[in-house]
Design a protein around this motif. Structure first.
Motif, PDB file in Angstrom:
ATOM      1  N   ASP A 376     -28.505  85.718  74.339  1.00  0.00           N
ATOM      2  CA  ASP A 376     -28.270  84.657  73.359  1.00  0.00           C
ATOM      3  C   ASP A 376     -29.538  84.350  72.561  1.00  0.00           C
ATOM      4  N   GLN A 377     -30.683  84.511  73.184  1.00  0.00           N
ATOM      5  CA  GLN A 377     -31.939  84.211  72.503  1.00  0.00           C
ATOM      6  C   GLN A 377     -32.469  85.398  71.704  1.00  0.00           C
ATOM      7  N   PHE A 378     -32.296  86.623  72.226  1.00  0.00           N
ATOM      8  CA  PHE A 378     -32.990  87.774  71.647  1.00  0.00           C
ATOM      9  C   PHE A 378     -32.076  88.898  71.194  1.00  0.00           C
ATOM     10  N   GLY A 379     -30.778  88.691  71.242  1.00  0.00           N
ATOM     11  CA  GLY A 379     -29.842  89.746  70.879  1.00  0.00           C
ATOM     12  C   GLY A 379     -29.485  90.578  72.091  1.00  0.00           C
ATOM     13  N   ALA A 380     -28.255  91.022  72.145  1.00  0.00           N
ATOM     14  CA  ALA A 380     -27.763  91.732  73.325  1.00  0.00           C
ATOM     15  C   ALA A 380     -28.391  93.118  73.435  1.00  0.00           C
ATOM     16  N   TRP A 381     -28.665  93.511  74.662  1.00  0.00           N
ATOM     17  CA  TRP A 381     -29.102  94.876  74.949  1.00  0.00           C
ATOM     18  C   TRP A 381     -27.876  95.785  74.874  1.00  0.00           C
ATOM     19  N   PRO A 382     -27.953  96.888  74.124  1.00  0.00           N
ATOM     20  CA  PRO A 382     -26.776  97.762  73.994  1.00  0.00           C
ATOM     21  C   PRO A 382     -26.349  98.331  75.345  1.00  0.00           C
ATOM     22  N   THR A 383     -25.068  98.554  75.518  1.00  0.00           N
ATOM     23  CA  THR A 383     -24.597  99.233  76.715  1.00  0.00           C
ATOM     24  C   THR A 383     -25.242 100.605  76.760  1.00  0.00           C
ATOM     25  N   TYR A 384     -25.969 100.869  77.813  1.00  0.00           N
ATOM     26  CA  TYR A 384     -26.774 102.086  77.887  1.00  0.00           C
ATOM     27  C   TYR A 384     -26.331 102.908  79.088  1.00  0.00           C
ATOM     28  N   ALA A 385     -26.025 104.192  78.830  1.00  0.00           N
ATOM     29  CA  ALA A 385     -25.686 105.102  79.912  1.00  0.00           C
ATOM     30  C   ALA A 385     -26.688 106.235  80.023  1.00  0.00           C
ATOM     31  N   GLU A 386     -27.147 106.751  78.886  1.00  0.00           N
ATOM     32  CA  GLU A 386     -28.103 107.849  78.891  1.00  0.00           C
ATOM     33  C   GLU A 386     -28.725 107.964  77.504  1.00  0.00           C
ATOM     34  N   GLY A 387     -29.723 108.863  77.406  1.00  0.00           N
ATOM     35  CA  GLY A 387     -30.357 109.090  76.112  1.00  0.00           C
ATOM     36  C   GLY A 387     -31.603 108.264  75.908  1.00  0.00           C
ATOM     37  N   PRO A 388     -32.211 108.377  74.721  1.00  0.00           N
ATOM     38  CA  PRO A 388     -33.453 107.650  74.448  1.00  0.00           C
ATOM     39  C   PRO A 388     -33.240 106.153  74.331  1.00  0.00           C
ATOM     40  N   TYR A 389     -34.344 105.451  74.237  1.00  0.00           N
ATOM     41  CA  TYR A 389     -34.310 104.002  74.031  1.00  0.00           C
ATOM     42  C   TYR A 389     -33.364 103.700  72.873  1.00  0.00           C
ATOM     43  N   PRO A 390     -32.410 102.800  73.078  1.00  0.00           N
ATOM     44  CA  PRO A 390     -31.370 102.599  72.054  1.00  0.00           C
ATOM     45  C   PRO A 390     -31.941 102.134  70.716  1.00  0.00           C
ATOM     46  N   GLU A 391     -31.225 102.473  69.668  1.00  0.00           N
ATOM     47  CA  GLU A 391     -31.547 101.926  68.353  1.00  0.00           C
ATOM     48  C   GLU A 391     -31.221 100.433  68.359  1.00  0.00           C
ATOM     49  N   ILE A 392     -32.187  99.631  67.994  1.00  0.00           N
ATOM     50  CA  ILE A 392     -32.017  98.181  67.902  1.00  0.00           C
ATOM     51  C   ILE A 392     -32.020  97.804  66.418  1.00  0.00           C
ATOM     52  N   PRO A 393     -31.053  97.023  65.955  1.00  0.00           N
ATOM     53  CA  PRO A 393     -31.089  96.599  64.549  1.00  0.00           C
ATOM     54  C   PRO A 393     -32.449  96.000  64.204  1.00  0.00           C
ATOM     55  N   GLU A 394     -32.929  96.305  63.012  1.00  0.00           N
ATOM     56  CA  GLU A 394     -34.289  95.899  62.655  1.00  0.00           C
ATOM     57  C   GLU A 394     -34.496  94.401  62.784  1.00  0.00           C
ATOM     58  N   ASP A 395     -33.475  93.619  62.453  1.00  0.00           N
ATOM     59  CA  ASP A 395     -33.644  92.172  62.521  1.00  0.00           C
ATOM     60  C   ASP A 395     -33.598  91.645  63.953  1.00  0.00           C
ATOM     61  N   GLU A 396     -33.294  92.519  64.937  1.00  0.00           N
ATOM     62  CA  GLU A 396     -33.300  92.117  66.335  1.00  0.00           C
ATOM     63  C   GLU A 396     -34.439  92.765  67.128  1.00  0.00           C
ATOM     64  N   GLN A 397     -35.278  93.547  66.455  1.00  0.00           N
ATOM     65  CA  GLN A 397     -36.434  94.133  67.114  1.00  0.00           C
ATOM     66  C   GLN A 397     -37.497  93.055  67.326  1.00  0.00           C
ATOM     67  N   LEU A 398     -38.122  93.076  68.483  1.00  0.00           N
ATOM     68  CA  LEU A 398     -39.116  92.063  68.802  1.00  0.00           C
ATOM     69  C   LEU A 398     -40.540  92.511  68.507  1.00  0.00           C
ATOM     70  N   PHE A 399     -40.725  93.773  68.111  1.00  0.00           N
ATOM     71  CA  PHE A 399     -42.031  94.239  67.631  1.00  0.00           C
ATOM     72  C   PHE A 399     -41.803  95.384  66.655  1.00  0.00           C
ATOM     73  N   ASP A 400     -42.793  95.643  65.835  1.00  0.00           N
ATOM     74  CA  ASP A 400     -42.705  96.596  64.736  1.00  0.00           C
ATOM     75  C   ASP A 400     -43.027  98.004  65.228  1.00  0.00           C
ATOM     76  N   ARG A 401     -42.005  98.867  65.296  1.00  0.00           N
ATOM     77  CA  ARG A 401     -42.200 100.241  65.775  1.00  0.00           C
ATOM     78  C   ARG A 401     -43.136 101.035  64.867  1.00  0.00           C
ATOM     79  N   GLU A 402     -42.956 100.896  63.560  1.00  0.00           N
ATOM     80  CA  GLU A 402     -43.779 101.658  62.630  1.00  0.00           C
ATOM     81  C   GLU A 402     -45.249 101.272  62.746  1.00  0.00           C
ATOM     82  N   ARG A 403     -45.512  99.993  62.928  1.00  0.00           N
ATOM     83  CA  ARG A 403     -46.885  99.546  63.083  1.00  0.00           C
ATOM     84  C   ARG A 403     -47.497 100.141  64.349  1.00  0.00           C
ATOM     85  N   VAL A 404     -46.775 100.110  65.454  1.00  0.00           N
ATOM     86  CA  VAL A 404     -47.273 100.690  66.702  1.00  0.00           C
ATOM     87  C   VAL A 404     -47.524 102.185  66.526  1.00  0.00           C
ATOM     88  N   ALA A 405     -46.571 102.876  65.909  1.00  0.00           N
ATOM     89  CA  ALA A 405     -46.732 104.317  65.703  1.00  0.00           C
ATOM     90  C   ALA A 405     -47.935 104.635  64.841  1.00  0.00           C
TER      91      ALA A 405
END
Length: 412
Positions: A376-405
């Motif tokens: 409710d506070q940070f957006g739902a974690w996608p149902t995850y079964a396998e594969g890479p870290y799920p795609e998170i909608p940009e407006d629900e990301q808690l840090f900037d991936r491009e900046r880290v990269a």
């Protein structure tokens, strides 16, 4: 210590000592096995975490910085002198290998524990970092390294705790000192993982650090203070974002972290114990469901898990490509006891990554833990079964991936 910038054909003191020791065998008695002794090795985590990437080492050091001797201080080593910025990097545990990765030096790592396992696990996260890749497959597996192999690797720095290495069955204090003097210095801190007591010979000099305090000192080894500061600022903002929105403690779900491979012997881990193993769960304000009678790293049975009755179950190593979260959920739901646990009944069994986390994995794990606990506070974690870290909608990301990269790549 790194090699001189202008090498000659004449043997250096280091080369003389190295090859003389190999010929005489005086310093190389005994060899070590590779099997970890920590109880975590029997879980899906396989005891440590590590990653690597291709990319620039950055331009944060000047030519003068790179060639002048300098010192960096961290317990239990104290003041450590470096002749120049290290190039080849030996690591033992993945929190330190992950620091090299974060500083754009992942390709320079030549050893780590369980490289195949952690290469696969880290590669579940790197797809979310544009332009960052890693390949640690085939590196020397260094949980209990042999002294002969360390001479062969001839590393410029050993990112490993000399206190922890000295406690291995095949090592002693003289061995540790010889490697540090004849090849390259030790620089690491192992017992900060859970604030455990180091060997008696090291207790007077020991000090515990959190993950980012240790990272700051490792960054100084590589003269990458600017890169550290850039990542530390992202971490500070992420933690502030999460903690400002946390519900009151009494309104938070209870949770447990388990290694669920065997429901007859479930490995159980506390979420709020001191040390960097819980750097992500503490930052997310997780409330543990296990009481004082359950020790972190011990095993419990299904009845004990039901007695704790957590609202959320974290599955350690659930992000690994060889781990099926669908099978874990089916196993818990198909067991007559565990299917009554609140987390199982309410479909709140979530994947986690690793506990020996470097800075980059720590960012992802704080985000995923916050979402898994407080949708409710940070957006739902996608149902995850396998594969890479799920795609998170940009407006629900808690840090900037491009900046880290861009920081890892050195383009910041």
């Amino acid at each position: 210590m790194a090699k001189d910038a202008n090498e000659t054909d004449a043997p250096t003191r280091r080369e003389y000592v190295k090859y003389g020791a190999v010929l005489t065998g005086g310093l190389l008695s005994g060899c070590a096995g590779n099997a970890p002794t920590d109880s975590e090795s029997t879980t899906t985590e396989t005891n440590t975490e590590t990653a690597n990437q291709s990319g620039s080492s950055g331009d944060s050091e000047t030519e003068t910085d790179a060639t002048n001797p300098y010192t960096v201080s961290m317990a239990p080593m104290g003041e450590v002198e470096f002749e120049r910025v290290p190039e080849s990097i030996f690591t033992r545990l993945t929190h330190l290998a992950g620091m090299a990765f974060a500083l754009g030096r992942g390709d320079d790592v030549n050893a780590m524990h369980a490289p195949g396992y952690y290469d696969a696990l880290w590669n579940q996260f790197t797809p979310r970092l544009p332009g960052v890749t890693l390949d640690w497959k085939g590196l020397y597996s260094s949980w209990e390294p042999s002294k002969e192999k360390l001479y062969e690797l001839d590393s410029d720095v050993h990112l490993a705790d000399p206190a922890g290495v000295s406690a291995l069955d095949s090592w002693n204090a003289d061995d540790v000192e010889a490697i540090g003097e004849n090849i390259a210095p030790w620089f690491g801190n192992y017992y900060s993982d859970r604030h455990a007591t180091p060997p008696e010979a090291w207790t007077d000099d020991y000090q515990y650090y959190d993950l980012w305090e240790m990272f700051e000192r490792v960054a100084q080894v590589f003269r990458e203070e600017a890169r550290y500061e850039a990542l530390a600022e992202i971490h500070r903002r992420l933690v502030e974002t999460v903690q400002e929105e946390l519900p009151p403690v009494e309104a938070r779900p209870t949770a447990v972290l388990i290694g669920p491979s065997d429901l007859e012997k479930i490995y159980a881990y506390k979420l709020d114990t001191p040390g960097f193993l819980t750097a992500h769960t503490r930052a997310a304000g997780a409330v543990g469901a296990f009481g004082d009678d359950v020790q972190s790293g011990s095993t419990v049975d299904a009845e004990t898990l039901l007695d704790a009755n957590p609202d959320v179950i974290f599955a350690l190593g659930g992000m690994h490509p060889k781990t099926s979260m669908a099978d874990i959920r089916d196993g818990l739901g198909g067991n007559n006891v565990t299917r009554e646990v609140a987390a199982v009944k309410n479909d709140r069994v979530y994947a986690q990554g690793a506990r020996y986390q470097g800075p980059i994995l720590n960012l992802f794990q704080i985000e995923m833990t916050a979402k898994q606990l407080y949708p409710d506070q940070f957006g739902a974690w996608p149902t995850y079964a396998e594969g890479p870290y799920p795609e998170i909608p940009e407006d629900e990301q808690l840090f900037d991936r491009e900046r880290v990269a861009s920081i890892i790549r050195g383009n910041f």
